[in-house]
Design an enzyme around this catalytic site. Structure first.
Site, PDB file in Angstrom:
ATOM      1  N   TRP A 190       0.812  -1.220   0.000  1.00 46.80           N
ATOM      2  CA  TRP A 190       0.000   0.000   0.000  1.00 46.80           C
ATOM      3  C   TRP A 190       0.846   1.272   0.000  1.00 46.80           C
ATOM      4  O   TRP A 190       0.329   2.352  -0.182  1.00 46.80           O
ATOM      5  CB  TRP A 190      -0.937   0.002   1.222  1.00 46.80           C
ATOM      6  CG  TRP A 190      -0.191  -0.360   2.479  1.00 46.80           C
ATOM      7  CD1 TRP A 190      -0.140  -1.595   3.071  1.00 46.80           C
ATOM      8  CD2 TRP A 190       0.667   0.486   3.255  1.00 46.80           C
ATOM      9  NE1 TRP A 190       0.690  -1.569   4.154  1.00 46.80           N
ATOM     10  CE2 TRP A 190       1.197  -0.296   4.296  1.00 46.80           C
ATOM     11  CE3 TRP A 190       1.034   1.835   3.176  1.00 46.80           C
ATOM     12  CZ2 TRP A 190       2.074   0.205   5.250  1.00 46.80           C
ATOM     13  CZ3 TRP A 190       1.914   2.342   4.120  1.00 46.80           C
ATOM     14  CH2 TRP A 190       2.416   1.525   5.141  1.00 46.80           C
ATOM     15  N   GLU A 209      10.857  -8.180  -2.943  1.00 42.92           N
ATOM     16  CA  GLU A 209      11.370  -6.899  -2.421  1.00 42.92           C
ATOM     17  C   GLU A 209      10.808  -6.777  -1.017  1.00 42.92           C
ATOM     18  O   GLU A 209       9.626  -6.483  -0.843  1.00 42.92           O
ATOM     19  CB  GLU A 209      10.856  -5.728  -3.277  1.00 42.92           C
ATOM     20  CG  GLU A 209      11.336  -5.716  -4.703  1.00 42.92           C
ATOM     21  CD  GLU A 209      12.813  -5.402  -4.829  1.00 42.92           C
ATOM     22  OE1 GLU A 209      13.435  -5.019  -3.820  1.00 42.92           O
ATOM     23  OE2 GLU A 209      13.337  -5.562  -5.931  1.00 42.92           O
ATOM     24  N   GLY A 268       6.659  -6.450  -0.060  1.00 43.52           N
ATOM     25  CA  GLY A 268       5.948  -6.373   1.220  1.00 43.52           C
ATOM     26  C   GLY A 268       6.889  -6.748   2.341  1.00 43.52           C
ATOM     27  O   GLY A 268       8.113  -6.635   2.219  1.00 43.52           O
ATOM     28  N   CYS A 314      10.373   1.235   2.560  1.00 41.47           N
ATOM     29  CA  CYS A 314      11.387   0.261   2.994  1.00 41.47           C
ATOM     30  C   CYS A 314      12.796   0.810   2.801  1.00 41.47           C
ATOM     31  O   CYS A 314      13.763   0.165   3.196  1.00 41.47           O
ATOM     32  CB  CYS A 314      11.194  -1.064   2.278  1.00 41.47           C
ATOM     33  SG  CYS A 314      10.996  -0.855   0.525  1.00 41.47           S
TER      34      CYS A 314
HETATM   35  P1  ADP Z   1       2.172  -4.660   5.417  1.00 44.79           P
HETATM   36  O1  ADP Z   1       2.283  -5.321   6.752  1.00 44.79           O
HETATM   37  O2  ADP Z   1       3.033  -3.485   5.279  1.00 44.79           O
HETATM   38  O3  ADP Z   1       0.758  -4.453   4.958  1.00 44.79           O
HETATM   39  P2  ADP Z   1       2.375  -7.067   3.980  1.00 44.79           P
HETATM   40  O4  ADP Z   1       3.587  -7.837   3.627  1.00 44.79           O
HETATM   41  O5  ADP Z   1       1.456  -7.652   4.994  1.00 44.79           O
HETATM   42  O6  ADP Z   1       2.856  -5.642   4.389  1.00 44.79           O
HETATM   43  O7  ADP Z   1       1.515  -6.763   2.668  1.00 44.79           O
HETATM   44  C1  ADP Z   1       2.048  -6.550   1.391  1.00 44.79           C
HETATM   45  C2  ADP Z   1       1.153  -7.227   0.386  1.00 44.79           C
HETATM   46  O8  ADP Z   1       1.129  -8.619   0.694  1.00 44.79           O
HETATM   47  C3  ADP Z   1      -0.312  -6.786   0.400  1.00 44.79           C
HETATM   48  O9  ADP Z   1      -0.821  -6.838  -0.914  1.00 44.79           O
HETATM   49  C4  ADP Z   1      -0.984  -7.843   1.244  1.00 44.79           C
HETATM   50  O10 ADP Z   1      -2.348  -8.029   0.936  1.00 44.79           O
HETATM   51  C5  ADP Z   1      -0.204  -9.056   0.822  1.00 44.79           C
HETATM   52  N1  ADP Z   1      -0.232 -10.161   1.796  1.00 44.79           N
HETATM   53  C6  ADP Z   1      -0.228 -10.089   3.138  1.00 44.79           C
HETATM   54  N2  ADP Z   1      -0.275 -11.323   3.672  1.00 44.79           N
HETATM   55  C7  ADP Z   1      -0.301 -12.207   2.645  1.00 44.79           C
HETATM   56  C8  ADP Z   1      -0.346 -13.615   2.508  1.00 44.79           C
HETATM   57  N3  ADP Z   1      -0.369 -14.398   3.574  1.00 44.79           N
HETATM   58  N4  ADP Z   1      -0.373 -14.157   1.276  1.00 44.79           N
HETATM   59  C9  ADP Z   1      -0.340 -13.355   0.188  1.00 44.79           C
HETATM   60  N5  ADP Z   1      -0.291 -12.033   0.229  1.00 44.79           N
HETATM   61  C10 ADP Z   1      -0.264 -11.445   1.435  1.00 44.79           C
END
Ligand code: ADP
Length: 483
Positions: free
Chosen positions: A156, A258, A236, A292
């Site tokens: 996001w 990343e 993420g 990041c």
């Molecule tokens: P943040 O904690 O900063 O939101 P995340 O790594 O949780 O970072 O999120 C980055 C992206 O990964 C978002 O699009 C989120 O929906 C997705 N995401 C989070 N958890 C999962 C998961 N278990 N499987 C796939 N995508 C995920």
């Protein structure tokens, strides 16, 4: 004061493709982090509707052989122009759902568009090899081919740029792309796809899966394990990146990752202090500190410490926080309450450790806007030293020798960006050799560019985005031996 009109911003784009899903699978509500108002409700995908999309794209790849890299290049060129034409509308939408200041949102559109432009040309330059064969009756060729159907999962904090950076490289390599935007900020990505449709990218080549947080894990599982998907490109957190890799182990899924960073920002005794403090403002507080590559651990040489801190502090005091649409605002809200809770815990931990708070305002309401905070810490065993801060908090540490600065900088499992301020050529040589980071940025607080490789060492990720390095991630190598 009315600073924005949600309806009018939304009216610039059509989200019909994603609104036509059935609500039977639940909804994704998108909120404005500035005032917590509901911006829009989108019907969610389900695992079966996501599989349908993947199957449609896979079928097209196998059946429609007229799919060409050159054609994708032409479409990327048109997409780039379209995005620039709609720059202000896209930026408004981004401020609405993400909260960043408008000027930053505009730069993000330009930055994302620059990748699309760069890759629109670069696809033409993909080339293989004709090898000198050791056998007189054999010809040896090396072909580069698109890896196939690529799934991208994006965060996001840069809802436009992270999607643009991945999708443009993959499309330029001749891949098709199915993307899952972050649940906090899906609208910017869907608006980009709407513009892509207008210039000719069809659903079979570029599509999106939209789900709320509660369904993200099952969609992640699907994307990692589905054999029709040839690569997952994720930006993420490191924790989620590791989880995805485990989910893809059964099918040996390929990944570009990343992940998190823990950037050192080193100011040597011979640095231009005015420059370093200005660049620190940019590096630390951009996007409310939610990147990041934000300066995370600020190391300042003992001999200039007090001077540097007082100059930096004066600049911090002049920063204006508020609504991203308001002129002059440099820091908008954090993205959501989970992010704010995490951030408050880092602050409490610093307080408990006895760190010195030089600039800080107690949070008086439930909102997501935080004033910039400046802290000096003598201790390294604080959470802010080990974790990504992701908020407008600058923690400054003292160092005496170069060796100490390098050792402390490298004392992390992350290795994405690092910053160095010095006027010494010898020091630049020394530090750039010894810092264990994918990016070393000297005498500036920003560096990212479409021509250059972006990516990290250690647990900050796998692979690179940007430039020719980014294209490699989406190409397979085929050795052809002809007798
Ligand atoms: P943040 O904690 O900063 O939101 P995340 O790594 O949780 O970072 O999120 C980055 C992206 O990964 C978002 O699009 C989120 O929906 C997705 N995401 C989070 N958890 C999962 C998961 N278990 N499987 C796939 N995508 C995920």
């Amino acid at each position: 004061m009315q600073k924005f009109n949600t309806k009018s911003i939304l009216s610039k784009f059509d989200f019909y493709e994603y609104e036509s899903n059935s609500s039977a699978n639940g909804n994704l509500n998108v909120f404005n982090p500035y005032d917590n108002s509901l911006i829009k409700t989108l019907p969610s995908d389900s695992v079966s509707s996501a599989i349908e999309k993947i199957n449609r794209m896979d079928r097209y790849r196998r059946e429609e052989r007229d799919f060409s890299i050159i054609n994708n290049g032409h479409l990327l060129e048109k997409w780039h122009l379209k995005i620039l034409e709609k720059k202000n509308d896209l930026a408004d939408l981004m401020v609405l759902e993400q909260g960043k200041p408008l000027a930053e949102a505009i730069s993000e559109v330009e930055y994302g568009a620059a990748f699309i432009k760069w890759y629109s040309e670069e696809g033409k330059r993909i080339k293989g090899d004709l090898l000198e064969s050791p056998y007189s009756d054999r010809e040896f060729l090396v072909k580069r081919q698109p890896i196939g159907l690529v799934a991208t999962i994006t965060p996001w904090n840069f809802p436009l740029a992270m999607f643009a950076r991945k999708a443009s490289a993959a499309l330029a390599a001749g891949c098709s792309v199915i993307t899952k935007p972050a649940e906090d900020t899906p609208l910017t990505t869907l608006a980009m796809i709407f513009l892509a449709r207008e210039i000719g990218f069809i659903r079979e080549i570029l599509d999106a899966i939209v789900v709320p947080r509660s369904k993200v894990s099952e969609i992640g599982q699907l994307l990692c394990a589905n054999q029709k998907i040839s690569k997952v490109s994720f930006t993420g957190s490191t924790a989620v990146g590791k989880q995805l890799v485990m989910q893809g182990a059964g099918t040996l899924q390929k990944f570009s990752l990343e992940l998190g960073g823990n950037a050192p920002f080193i100011v040597r005794e011979d640095a231009d202090i005015e420059l370093a403090s200005n660049e620190l403002i940019l590096s630390k507080f951009r996007n409310a500190g939610q990147t990041c590559v934000c300066a995370n651990r600020i190391f300042v040489n003992t001999t200039i410490f007090d001077n540097f801190v007082s100059i930096f502090l004066n600049k911090v005091k002049a920063i204006k926080t508020g609504c991203g649409f308001e002129a002059g605002v440099q820091i908008g809200p954090l993205i959501n309450h989970a992010a704010a809770d995490r951030y408050k815990k880092l602050i409490s931990d610093l307080k408990l450790s006895g760190a010195k708070f030089l600039h800080y305002k107690e949070i008086s309401n439930e909102g997501l806007i935080f004033e910039p905070t400046v802290v000096v810490s003598a201790k390294r065993d604080v959470r802010a030293f080990d974790e990504e801060i992701f908020g407008p908090l600058a923690v400054i540490y003292k160092f005496d020798t170069d060796r100490e600065a390098i050792e402390q900088s490298n004392a992390t499992n992350y290795g994405l960006a690092s910053y160095l301020f010095t006027e010494s050529r010898q020091a630049i040589k020394n530090y750039t050799n010894l810092l264990d980071f994918g990016i070393v940025c000297v005498n500036a607080g920003t560096f990212s560019n479409s021509v250059a490789p972006f990516g990290g060492f250690k647990e900050s990720g796998v692979g690179r985005e940007g430039g020719r390095y980014g294209l490699e991630e989406f190409l397979e190598t085929k050795f052809v031996s002809i007798k």
